[in-house]
Design a protein around this motif. Structure first.
Motif, PDB file in Angstrom:
ATOM      1  N   SER A   1     -34.700  60.218  41.357  1.00  0.00           N
ATOM      2  CA  SER A   1     -34.209  59.576  42.583  1.00  0.00           C
ATOM      3  C   SER A   1     -35.106  59.765  43.808  1.00  0.00           C
ATOM      4  CB  SER A   1     -32.798  60.070  42.905  1.00  0.00           C
ATOM      5  OG  SER A   1     -32.819  61.447  43.224  1.00  0.00           O
TER       6      SER A   1
ATOM      7  N   SER B   1     -27.866  54.481  45.534  1.00  0.00           N
ATOM      8  CA  SER B   1     -27.249  53.272  45.002  1.00  0.00           C
ATOM      9  C   SER B   1     -26.231  52.726  45.992  1.00  0.00           C
ATOM     10  CB  SER B   1     -26.564  53.576  43.667  1.00  0.00           C
ATOM     11  OG  SER B   1     -25.398  54.351  43.896  1.00  0.00           O
TER      12      SER B   1
ATOM     13  N   GLU C   1     -30.980  59.201  36.217  1.00  0.00           N
ATOM     14  CA  GLU C   1     -30.940  58.613  37.562  1.00  0.00           C
ATOM     15  C   GLU C   1     -31.201  59.649  38.652  1.00  0.00           C
ATOM     16  OE1 GLU C   1     -28.442  55.236  39.710  1.00  0.00           O
ATOM     17  OE2 GLU C   1     -27.212  56.999  39.269  1.00  0.00           O
TER      18      GLU C   1
ATOM     19  N   PHE D   1     -35.366  49.308  36.992  1.00  0.00           N
ATOM     20  CA  PHE D   1     -34.173  50.154  36.885  1.00  0.00           C
ATOM     21  C   PHE D   1     -33.859  50.483  35.428  1.00  0.00           C
ATOM     22  CE2 PHE D   1     -33.818  47.566  40.729  1.00  0.00           C
ATOM     23  CZ  PHE D   1     -33.829  48.568  41.669  1.00  0.00           C
TER      24      PHE D   1
ATOM     25  N   SER E   1     -36.645  52.312  40.680  1.00  0.00           N
ATOM     26  CA  SER E   1     -35.639  53.316  40.362  1.00  0.00           C
ATOM     27  C   SER E   1     -34.749  53.485  41.577  1.00  0.00           C
ATOM     28  CB  SER E   1     -36.349  54.629  40.020  1.00  0.00           C
ATOM     29  OG  SER E   1     -35.432  55.618  39.665  1.00  0.00           O
ATOM     30  N   TRP E   2     -33.468  53.757  41.346  1.00  0.00           N
ATOM     31  CA  TRP E   2     -32.558  53.955  42.473  1.00  0.00           C
ATOM     32  C   TRP E   2     -32.832  55.277  43.156  1.00  0.00           C
ATOM     33  CZ3 TRP E   2     -30.140  49.982  44.218  1.00  0.00           C
ATOM     34  CH2 TRP E   2     -29.681  48.985  43.362  1.00  0.00           C
TER      35      TRP E   2
ATOM     36  N   SER F   1     -20.662  47.903  38.202  1.00  0.00           N
ATOM     37  CA  SER F   1     -21.222  49.258  38.237  1.00  0.00           C
ATOM     38  C   SER F   1     -20.750  50.048  37.022  1.00  0.00           C
ATOM     39  CB  SER F   1     -20.802  49.977  39.528  1.00  0.00           C
ATOM     40  OG  SER F   1     -19.421  50.295  39.487  1.00  0.00           O
TER      41      SER F   1
END
Length: 192
Positions: free
Chosen positions: A120, A82, A116, A49, A78-79, A160
């Protein structure tokens, strides 16, 4: 020596936690795309991540290529979705938007996680790796179902990006009011 592990992170707190948890691990305070290691130093590199936090993903992957020995391996996570995009995450976000405008939270997240969204999907992540000249790229999306009590979920959300932003921008009293409101909304919707 063989099997030696080196952890690298820009956060001294994370490095301290790694050293405390895993005796014998070497650590270095640094961040991609400039790491303080000789070319060809590693048989394998794992980026857990990490890429989502970087503006210049190609430069970071170029640096990883430099660090790997010929035939070395790279593992990346990797997200895709989430925790914030789950049903409980949507409840959390709805309460958050009562305290901070949605666009402000999105901007805060984009500053901290600029890549991100771009990375994704398995296809986009694989594409970035192929552009960096990695061979044998395989990317797959995996889903993990995690059961947690409401209080455990709240604790997980407190670290977060958006929560850290809110805790710094809201006063302590408003922050506590938000956390209590989110906890209440989650318990109302999902129970304990």
């Amino acid at each position: 020596g063989p099997g030696a592990v080196t952890g690298c992170d820009p956060s001294l707190a994370m490095l301290h936690a790694a050293r405390s948890r895993y005796r014998g691990v070497r650590v270095a305070a640094a961040a991609l795309p400039h790491l303080p290691f000789r070319s060809g130093s590693f048989d394998a590199v794992a980026l857990g991540f990490v890429l989502s936090h970087l503006d210049d993903v190609p430069a970071a992957l170029e640096e990883v290529c430099r660090l790997l020995k010929t035939g070395g391996r790279l593992g990346v996570s990797s997200w895709s979705l989430s925790a914030g995009e789950s049903e409980p995450g949507r409840v959390w976000a709805a309460v958050a938007h009562d305290f901070v405008p949605e666009t402000e939270l999105e901007e805060a997240a984009a500053c901290t996680l600029p890549s991100e969204k771009r990375l994704s999907t398995p296809e986009s992540l694989a594409g970035a790796l192929r552009l960096a000249r990695f061979a044998g790229v395989r990317a797959e999306q995996m889903t993990y179902s995690i059961e947690a009590g409401t209080d455990d979920y709240v604790r997980s959300r407190l670290v977060s990006v958006t929560s850290r932003y809110m805790s710094e921008s809201l006063g302590e009293e408003e922050w506590q009011r938000f956390v209590a409101g989110a906890r209440t909304a989650l318990k109302s919707r999902f129970g304990e």
